[in-house]
Design a protein around this motif. Structure first.
Motif, PDB file in Angstrom:
ATOM      1  N   ALA A 203      18.105  64.839  35.960  1.00  0.00           N
ATOM      2  CA  ALA A 203      17.425  63.622  35.436  1.00  0.00           C
ATOM      3  C   ALA A 203      18.485  62.999  34.533  1.00  0.00           C
ATOM      4  CB  ALA A 203      16.245  63.663  34.770  1.00  0.00           C
ATOM      5  N   ALA A 206      22.189  62.988  36.840  1.00  0.00           N
ATOM      6  CA  ALA A 206      22.324  62.222  38.112  1.00  0.00           C
ATOM      7  C   ALA A 206      22.637  60.820  37.888  1.00  0.00           C
ATOM      8  CB  ALA A 206      21.075  62.562  38.872  1.00  0.00           C
ATOM      9  N   THR A 208      21.849  56.780  38.259  1.00  0.00           N
ATOM     10  CA  THR A 208      20.535  55.967  39.206  1.00  0.00           C
ATOM     11  C   THR A 208      21.187  55.192  40.373  1.00  0.00           C
ATOM     12  OG1 THR A 208      20.859  54.005  37.698  1.00  0.00           O
ATOM     13  CG2 THR A 208      19.458  55.753  36.806  1.00  0.00           C
ATOM     14  N   ASP A 229      15.865  52.468  39.101  1.00  0.00           N
ATOM     15  CA  ASP A 229      15.676  53.313  38.048  1.00  0.00           C
ATOM     16  C   ASP A 229      15.630  54.927  38.691  1.00  0.00           C
ATOM     17  OD1 ASP A 229      16.034  53.926  35.391  1.00  0.00           O
ATOM     18  OD2 ASP A 229      14.009  54.036  35.397  1.00  0.00           O
ATOM     19  N   ARG A 230      15.669  54.912  39.932  1.00  0.00           N
ATOM     20  CA  ARG A 230      15.623  56.345  40.588  1.00  0.00           C
ATOM     21  C   ARG A 230      16.733  56.932  40.528  1.00  0.00           C
ATOM     22  NH1 ARG A 230      11.431  57.614  44.343  1.00  0.00           N
ATOM     23  NH2 ARG A 230       9.919  55.705  44.923  1.00  0.00           N
ATOM     24  N   ASP A 231      16.670  58.580  40.225  1.00  0.00           N
ATOM     25  CA  ASP A 231      17.727  59.165  39.972  1.00  0.00           C
ATOM     26  C   ASP A 231      18.360  59.547  41.454  1.00  0.00           C
ATOM     27  OD1 ASP A 231      17.246  59.540  37.295  1.00  0.00           O
ATOM     28  OD2 ASP A 231      16.217  61.103  37.653  1.00  0.00           O
ATOM     29  N   ARG A 233      20.367  62.344  43.154  1.00  0.00           N
ATOM     30  CA  ARG A 233      20.787  63.581  43.227  1.00  0.00           C
ATOM     31  C   ARG A 233      21.452  64.202  44.443  1.00  0.00           C
ATOM     32  NH1 ARG A 233      15.195  66.310  40.613  1.00  0.00           N
ATOM     33  NH2 ARG A 233      14.729  64.326  39.266  1.00  0.00           N
ATOM     34  N   GLY A 252      15.381  63.118  46.502  1.00  0.00           N
ATOM     35  CA  GLY A 252      16.524  62.526  45.527  1.00  0.00           C
ATOM     36  C   GLY A 252      17.810  62.057  46.388  1.00  0.00           C
ATOM     37  N   ALA A 280      16.096  58.546  47.221  1.00  0.00           N
ATOM     38  CA  ALA A 280      16.296  57.685  46.143  1.00  0.00           C
ATOM     39  C   ALA A 280      16.750  56.257  46.608  1.00  0.00           C
ATOM     40  CB  ALA A 280      17.699  58.277  45.558  1.00  0.00           C
ATOM     41  N   SER A 326      26.939  59.729  35.516  1.00  0.00           N
ATOM     42  CA  SER A 326      25.834  58.872  34.855  1.00  0.00           C
ATOM     43  C   SER A 326      26.251  58.931  33.429  1.00  0.00           C
ATOM     44  CB  SER A 326      24.501  59.382  34.946  1.00  0.00           C
ATOM     45  OG  SER A 326      23.663  58.815  34.281  1.00  0.00           O
ATOM     46  N   ASN A 332      18.803  52.621  30.303  1.00  0.00           N
ATOM     47  CA  ASN A 332      17.817  53.746  30.966  1.00  0.00           C
ATOM     48  C   ASN A 332      17.095  54.760  30.270  1.00  0.00           C
ATOM     49  OD1 ASN A 332      16.988  55.512  32.838  1.00  0.00           O
ATOM     50  ND2 ASN A 332      18.855  55.405  34.155  1.00  0.00           N
ATOM     51  N   LYS A 335      16.288  58.262  31.139  1.00  0.00           N
ATOM     52  CA  LYS A 335      17.292  59.156  31.111  1.00  0.00           C
ATOM     53  C   LYS A 335      17.578  59.671  29.618  1.00  0.00           C
ATOM     54  CE  LYS A 335      20.604  58.423  34.147  1.00  0.00           C
ATOM     55  NZ  LYS A 335      20.200  59.593  34.922  1.00  0.00           N
TER      56      LYS A 335
END
Length: 691
Positions: A203, A206, A208, A229-231, A233, A252, A280, A326, A332, A335
């Protein structure tokens, strides 16, 4: 002289931002005058980490005065052989900032360490440069070693090398942090300074979806702020048939596929909507928008995913996306909270604060108060129940609470619905306990307990079974039964709906006739306590005395020395009337019950808070002009006053915080922000720990 701590890495990146953030948070609990400084800043734009720290921790100087020189200026000076001038200019700028601060966090340079420093135009080697600067600035050094994808032996060697290299360069090393280490990598030992290992947290590291979109210069076709805003991965390139794609989708993952592959877009969206995988987002390549018929199907699935469109092909897109690193930024906040959670879980902050030897300020700012709440809650972690488990702000707050280990949580509601809602929002609440009041094995015991508690009101067992399906009643019964230490609700319920169950089930502590509330009023340089501004409309003298004593105890519990002002429109004997007599009687009752509490009353607000007015109206009184706890004679006065101060003085009002109950239950405003919820949960956890 300010105490400076210099965050230095052995190379670029490595997560110095997490360490700088954690140190600034730690120091902000001890002083209101915290500064941040970077020796080098970008020539174009702003440094996102420096901007974040200045915005999050109101510093005495603006961004323009918080760095030494730009990287372009530094390169030009080195090329001209003016290295000492470069050092001198940075030190001069630092000293100008330092004069305004009690403590300064310096975030070391971020240029590559491969430059030899022996040829025109090359910057000096990073570690040597930072060690020299730390010495010139009079700062202790926290060294950061990047442990990403490194075996335990390499991490340990890097830690030792960092320490000895800095010492050989005459730097004073405070601690060494191995950041982003893999699972099972132990904390290296054998050094004369503390060594901490912070695990890799996806989190934090990674990127966004928004960062990917910016790096690819992509067009956002669908998706709001939560979707962006999703990570991210991992990446999956969609090129095969649907069954093969489904086998390779992972939680992710950002799926990258040509825009004309409608079959893959629909299949991936359906897998996400069905809960088979949590993606994601989607990236469409070749500048090819998807077929409208496929778009209509995807829209009906209501995935909440962002869809990006880029002109490059899939190979170029995946190559560019894989290079994205990131960075912590004000854009963010999730994060940022994840980074703080990782730092606080791995670092002995109490020991580090002791070694820094920063004297705690006598002033208490809003930031210091909020940070102290988090710190105290983490130190004695409790289990709290949040009845509004599917509410969006509760889920966002729950993620922060769990990541920063403020409290353990139970979320009430249908677990499938909570999980679905969390997946839609892209938040992680996997470590929370999910309980459905309608199917819980506790429901029969709770119904019997409620019927027993309310038998004087002729509540039957059948009626009790219906009542306890209400999440607030169920949560309150969890607290009463010891399944949770406290409860926070009210984001989607009225105050009455939140606290009525507590009045019926938990009730007040012995010797207290009424439950009441306070607001913590966070002014620019102090924290005041106002009570009661939310519960009791017109308390009599005995109830007002109870409210005063409870408010004083609440203030003391949260580190505020209680000096009670029993407010009235009259100071001393200057006025008369039933309202004044009630306050006078309540003041006398407080003195009888608690002779240890300094109390003044009746007293007007200006005489209670302003020393000059106090000297004229109530000379020689030990509370007048210095009050910290303000007890209002009725709800009308208290509620209006707290809102007037909140709006006109720019104060932050934290509350209402319930008091007088045997176990803590607190109410949220229906307009509560995520930060408000986190603060209230921390307060409730502290109440539970100190009850």
């Amino acid at each position: 002289m300010a105490r400076g701590v210099y965050v230095a890495g052995l190379g670029p990146g490595g997560g110095k931002g997490t360490i700088a953030l954690g140190l600034t948070e730690l120091l902000s609990r001890r002083t209101a005058r915290i500064g941040v400084f970077r020796p080098l800043a970008p020539a174009e734009g702003v440094d996102p980490l420096l901007r974040l720290l200045i915005d999050r921790y109101p510093t005495p100087v603006p961004y323009a005065d918080a760095y030494g020189v730009t990287d372009a200026e530094a390169a030009a000076m080195v090329a001209d052989g003016r290295r000492e001038e470069l050092i001198g200019r940075i030190v001069e700028r630092y000293r100008a900032l330092e004069r305004h601060c009690a403590a300064v966090v310096v975030v070391g340079s971020d240029f590559a360490d491969g430059a030899g420093g022996d040829h025109p135009g090359e910057l000096p080697r990073e570690l040597a440069f930072n060690a020299r600067l730390a010495t010139e600035l009079g700062s202790v050094v926290v060294a950061v070693v990047d442990g990403l994808d490194q075996p335990a032996g390499s991490v340990a060697a890097g830690v030792r090398s960092a320490y000895h290299s800095l010492v050989d360069l005459d730097a004073t090393v405070l601690a060494v942090v191995a950041n982003r280490v893999g699972p099972g990598v132990p904390v290296p030992d054998g050094l004369p300074v503390p060594v901490y290992a912070i695990p890799e947290v996806p989190a934090v590291s990674a990127p966004t979806v928004a960062e990917v979109a910016a790096a690819l210069d992509a067009t956002v076709l669908t998706g709001g702020p939560a979707a962006l805003d999703r990570d991210v991965r991992g990446f999956v390139v969609g090129a095969a048939h649907v069954p093969v794609l489904l086998d390779h989708l992972t939680d992710g993952a950002l799926m990258i596929t040509p825009g004309d592959r409608a079959d893959l877009l629909v299949a991936a969206s359906a897998a996400h909507a069905a809960g088979q995988v949590t993606l994601a987002g989607l990236v469409l390549t070749l500048g090819e928008p998807p077929d409208r018929r496929a778009v209509r199907v995807i829209e009906r699935l209501n995935t909440g995913l962002a869809t990006l469109l880029t002109d490059t092909d899939s190979y170029q897109t995946i190559a560019a996306a894989s290079r994205i690193e990131s960075r912590l930024s004000a854009a963010n906040p999730r994060k940022v909270e994840a980074a703080l959670g990782a730092f606080e879980a791995a670092v002995d902050t109490a020991e580090l604060a002791r070694r820094l030897e920063v004297t705690r300020s006598n002033r208490v700012t809003p930031l210091m108060f909020s940070n102290d709440l988090i710190d105290r809650a983490r130190a004695d972690r409790r289990h709290l129940v949040l009845p509004e488990g599917t509410e969006e702000r509760i889920l966002w707050a729950a993620e922060t609470i769990l990541r920063r280990q403020v409290a353990d949580l139970t979320l009430l509601g249908d677990p499938d619905e909570i999980t679905r809602r969390a997946r839609e929002l892209g938040v992680d609440v996997a470590s929370a306990r999910l309980v459905n009041p309608a199917t819980s094995p506790w429901r029969d015991d709770f119904a019997a307990a409620y019927a027993e508690a309310r038998k004087h009101r002729q509540v039957s067992l059948d009626l009790a079974r219906d009542v306890i399906r209400d999440v607030n009643y169920f949560g309150t019964l969890m607290v009463a039964a010891g399944h949770a230490d406290g409860m926070v609700s009210g984001a989607a319920h009225t105050t009455a709906a939140t606290i009525r169950p507590a009045f019926e089930i938990i009730r007040t502590v012995p010797g207290v006739s009424v439950a009441s509330s306070v607001f913590f009023m966070l002014l620019a340089d102090r924290v005041l306590v106002y009570g009661d501004c939310a519960v009791n409309p017109d308390p009599d003298a005995a109830a007002l005395a109870d409210i005063a004593v409870s408010s004083a105890d609440t203030a003391a519990r949260f580190g505020i020395e209680p000096r009670l002002a029993m407010l009235s429109y009259s100071t001393g004997s200057s006025g008369a009337g039933a309202d004044v007599e009630k306050v006078a009687a309540a003041t006398e009752l407080v003195r009888q019950r608690r002779p240890d509490l300094p109390v003044a009353g009746p007293i007007q607000y200006d005489a209670a808070i302003d020393p000059a007015v106090a000297a004229a109206k109530l000379p020689g009184d030990t509370v007048a002009g210095r009050a910290t706890v303000f007890v209002f004679p009725d709800l009308n006065t208290g509620n209006n006053t707290y809102k007037a101060v909140q709006r006109s003085a720019g104060a932050v009002a934290v509350g209402p915080v319930m008091q007088g109950l045997r176990r803590p239950v607190n109410d949220l405003s229906r307009g509560a922000t995520v930060k408000d919820i986190v603060n209230t949960v921390a307060i409730t956890a502290i109440q539970a720990a100190t009850a």
